[in-house]
Motif scaffolding. Structure first.
Motif, mmCIF file in Angstrom:
data_model
loop_
_atom_site.group_PDB
_atom_site.id
_atom_site.type_symbol
_atom_site.label_atom_id
_atom_site.label_comp_id
_atom_site.label_asym_id
_atom_site.label_seq_id
_atom_site.Cartn_x
_atom_site.Cartn_y
_atom_site.Cartn_z
ATOM 1 N N HIS A 394 0.856 -1.191 0.000
ATOM 2 C CA HIS A 394 0.000 0.000 0.000
ATOM 3 C C HIS A 394 0.889 1.237 0.000
ATOM 4 O O HIS A 394 1.817 1.344 0.805
ATOM 5 C CB HIS A 394 -0.907 0.016 1.229
ATOM 6 C CG HIS A 394 -1.532 1.357 1.484
ATOM 7 N ND1 HIS A 394 -2.449 1.920 0.612
ATOM 8 C CD2 HIS A 394 -1.343 2.259 2.481
ATOM 9 C CE1 HIS A 394 -2.810 3.109 1.072
ATOM 10 N NE2 HIS A 394 -2.150 3.339 2.205
ATOM 11 N N CYS A 435 -5.996 4.903 1.572
ATOM 12 C CA CYS A 435 -6.532 3.862 2.452
ATOM 13 C C CYS A 435 -7.975 4.152 2.847
ATOM 14 O O CYS A 435 -8.696 3.263 3.295
ATOM 15 C CB CYS A 435 -5.676 3.749 3.705
ATOM 16 S SG CYS A 435 -5.709 5.242 4.752
ATOM 17 N N VAL A 481 -0.493 -7.468 3.453
ATOM 18 C CA VAL A 481 -0.436 -6.120 2.914
ATOM 19 C C VAL A 481 0.612 -5.354 3.702
ATOM 20 O O VAL A 481 0.478 -5.191 4.919
ATOM 21 C CB VAL A 481 -1.794 -5.392 3.050
ATOM 22 C CG1 VAL A 481 -1.690 -3.961 2.505
ATOM 23 C CG2 VAL A 481 -2.892 -6.146 2.330
ATOM 24 N N SER A 483 1.875 -2.054 4.775
ATOM 25 C CA SER A 483 1.336 -0.693 4.845
ATOM 26 C C SER A 483 2.242 0.141 5.749
ATOM 27 O O SER A 483 2.041 0.193 6.961
ATOM 28 C CB SER A 483 -0.093 -0.712 5.399
ATOM 29 O OG SER A 483 -0.603 0.596 5.545
ATOM 30 N N LYS A 489 -2.484 1.969 8.492
ATOM 31 C CA LYS A 489 -2.699 0.706 9.195
ATOM 32 C C LYS A 489 -3.972 0.765 10.038
ATOM 33 O O LYS A 489 -4.734 -0.208 10.106
ATOM 34 C CB LYS A 489 -1.503 0.370 10.081
ATOM 35 C CG LYS A 489 -0.321 -0.194 9.333
ATOM 36 C CD LYS A 489 0.717 -0.827 10.244
ATOM 37 C CE LYS A 489 1.385 0.151 11.149
ATOM 38 N NZ LYS A 489 2.578 -0.398 11.841
ATOM 39 N N ILE A 492 -6.895 0.436 7.614
ATOM 40 C CA ILE A 492 -6.953 -0.925 7.074
ATOM 41 C C ILE A 492 -7.408 -1.902 8.154
ATOM 42 O O ILE A 492 -8.203 -2.815 7.896
ATOM 43 C CB ILE A 492 -5.585 -1.322 6.488
ATOM 44 C CG1 ILE A 492 -5.333 -0.514 5.196
ATOM 45 C CG2 ILE A 492 -5.520 -2.814 6.195
ATOM 46 C CD1 ILE A 492 -3.941 -0.671 4.625
ATOM 47 N N TYR A 509 -2.163 -7.429 7.592
ATOM 48 C CA TYR A 509 -1.398 -6.218 7.300
ATOM 49 C C TYR A 509 -0.262 -6.058 8.306
ATOM 50 O O TYR A 509 -0.315 -6.565 9.424
ATOM 51 C CB TYR A 509 -2.295 -4.979 7.352
ATOM 52 C CG TYR A 509 -2.784 -4.666 8.757
ATOM 53 C CD1 TYR A 509 -2.092 -3.767 9.569
ATOM 54 C CD2 TYR A 509 -3.910 -5.299 9.294
ATOM 55 C CE1 TYR A 509 -2.509 -3.496 10.868
ATOM 56 C CE2 TYR A 509 -4.338 -5.044 10.588
ATOM 57 C CZ TYR A 509 -3.638 -4.138 11.372
ATOM 58 O OH TYR A 509 -4.042 -3.883 12.655
#
Length: 537
Positions: A394, A435, A481, A483, A489, A492, A509
């Motif tokens: 990301h 995001c 992911v 990030s 974060k 997400i 993540y």
């Protein structure tokens, strides 16, 4: 919808976002049934303005009298006039004026806006809609002959309390990701106009999201962190981190604090200490292994790189930024390195350069570039097979699109993952999507706004993440992911919880430094943790 309709006195919301209008998600969410955005209670509707879209992000109270309405309208118009005067807005006047004057209304920006797309293309969420309203008000009320010629010039919009209230809420339906500005063929920045609207409301009418003002900037200046974390708590947390590092690595690593003359002052988003302590731990492990001469600060404000003013108020911004710079100067460091926080990157580099006098500056660097230097130096040996799972990246808007830091994080991931494991989102780099938590959204939780952001502002990111792993949706196959931003974060995390992403897909993540430590050759046990590992044990 025409801009003039924002002045409607019908008492009904201008739009009503409905689940059937939302853009679809890919498998396994192709048959996912969204719930409607929660309605405000009858009591909330009676107290708060919600006539934009039935959502209240600001809990904006209704004026108690006609006189109060008129006072607020006058204050808005006075603030708009100040925004367009050099003596009151010298920092952003030129780009603001150019953006106000030269929009061709081609709507190229609309297709680039994730909120507009995910809402089912509701007109009020177009990047140009709020800008057109502001533009028409300025031309009618602040230009010579504006009121007389309004009908002929196409800017006959009535400025009333409904317009002011809806514009206030509308300024908080944009994540300020600047994707609209990036695609504009002539460089119009509708995100900047939105930011300036927020500034107007904050400085002239005292209207701002509580989470970023009274619970954000004010709390940050009063206690040292918007989390409420004071100096003594920081010292305790750092000691805890040292203990936890020893448990995870077998090494006793001393985290340097308030070290005079260090090469680097490392500043973290304090949210990492509270919610993701593995992130500052990973920085400490990497910097120790690479022999980086650095320090943290436990001085008030010095341990929280967040600067909420960057989202809404230049005055609040300057107070925090100056403190950060003064702490660095007092320590005698050569530069500030900004940890994994996108808004801190933008605040302490790009915006500080524009708002603060040059003599206040000291060099500032992104942690991404320093981390890539560490990898290139060979001082730390990495075993990519330790990150042998599908990974996507990301791109935080404020670091990548707004600052152009694109390559370092990608080179790092390629160096610490096996060939073929890292894959890009579509699109990626400077074209990536927000995001959904930018500009304060990740921490804003008033009224029914959380429902709105979970269904609309972060939906495009969820769509992107799912798209990156299509064909690998078996939840037993763990996927990550990366990030590298605390704010991202947080959004997400909330999106994954809302859509139950991990149990349905196996996607989780983490940050960049956590993956780096996980791949270190001398790291005997995995540093990364997955949500179901406790259950496995």
């Amino acid at each position: 919808m025409r801009a003039e309709e924002i002045a409607s006195k019908s008492g009904q919301p201008l739009v009503d976002p409905k689940p059937q209008d939302y853009a679809p998600l890919p498998p396994p969410y192709d048959k996912y049934e969204d719930e409607p955005i929660a309605e405000l209670t009858a009591d909330q509707k009676a107290k708060w303005e919600h006539s934009l879209d039935g959502v209240s992000a600001l809990n904006l109270p209704r004026p108690e009298s006609k006189e109060e309405e008129e006072r607020l309208v006058r204050a808005f118009l006075s603030g708009l006039e100040k925004l367009l005067q050099k003596e009151n807005n010298w920092t952003f006047l030129q780009p603001l004026t150019l953006s106000m004057e030269y929009c061709a209304r081609c709507q190229t920006c609309a297709d680039a806006c994730p909120v507009y797309e995910m809402s089912g293309r509701k007109d009020i969420y177009r990047p140009t809609f709020r800008s057109d309203v502001v533009r028409k008000i300025a031309k009618k009320y602040l230009s010579p002959g504006g009121k007389i010629l309004a009908g002929f010039r196409g800017h006959d919009i009535d400025l009333n309390w409904e317009v002011v209230a809806r514009l206030a809420e509308l300024a908080y339906r944009c994540t300020l990701c600047r994707r609209c500005a990036q695609v504009c063929p002539i460089g119009v920045d509708n995100g900047l106009i939105t930011h300036e609207l927020r500034k107007l409301f904050s400085q002239e009418l005292g209207i701002a999201a509580a989470e970023i003002h009274s619970k954000g900037s004010v709390k940050h200046l009063q206690f040292g962190s918007s989390t409420g974390m004071v100096k003594a708590a920081v010292v305790d947390i750092i000691e805890y981190l040292e203990d936890d590092i020893e448990e995870k690595t077998g090494k006793r690593i001393k985290i340097p604090v308030n070290k005079k003359g260090a090469e680097i002052l490392l500043v973290h988003n304090a949210g990492e200490f509270m919610s993701w302590p593995e992130n500052p731990m990973a920085f400490a492990i990497l910097f120790d292994a690479a022999g980086i001469d650095y320090t943290l600060s436990t001085e008030t404000i010095g341990y929280d790189a967040v600067n909420y003013g960057v989202w809404y108020d230049d005055v609040q911004f300057a107070r925090v930024a100056l403190t950060h710079l003064n702490i660095a100067r007092d320590l005698g460091v050569k530069k500030i390195v900004i940890g994994e926080c996108g808004h801190a990157h933008k605040a302490l580099s790009v915006i500080a350069d524009r708002l603060l006098p040059g003599q206040q500056m000291i060099p500032r660097e992104s942690s991404y570039t320093l981390l890539w230097d560490i990898v290139k130096s060979g001082k730390i040996k990495f075993d990519p097979t330790k990150n042998d799972f599908p990974v996507t990246l990301h791109d935080p808007c404020n670091i990548v699109r707004l600052m152009g830091v694109v390559k370092p994080q990608r080179e790092i991931l390629k160096a610490i993952t096996p060939p073929g494991r890292f894959r890009e989102m579509t699109p990626h780099g400077v074209e990536n999507y927000c995001c959904g938590g930018g500009s304060g959204f990740a921490i804003m939780g008033s009224g029914n706004f959380p429902d709105w952001k979970l269904r609309l502002s972060c939906r495009k990111k969820v769509q992107q993440i799912l798209g990156a792993f299509q064909g690998e949706m078996d939840p037993s196959v763990k996927k990550m992911v990366c990030s590298p931003c605390s704010n991202c974060k947080g959004m997400i995390r909330d999106a994954f919880e809302h859509y139950e992403v991990y149990p349905k897909t196996g996607i989780w993540y983490t940050g960049l430094v956590e993956m780096m430590v996980n791949a270190m050759v001398d790291q005997e046990q995995p540093f990364l943790e997955w949500p179901d590992e406790d259950e496995d044990e």
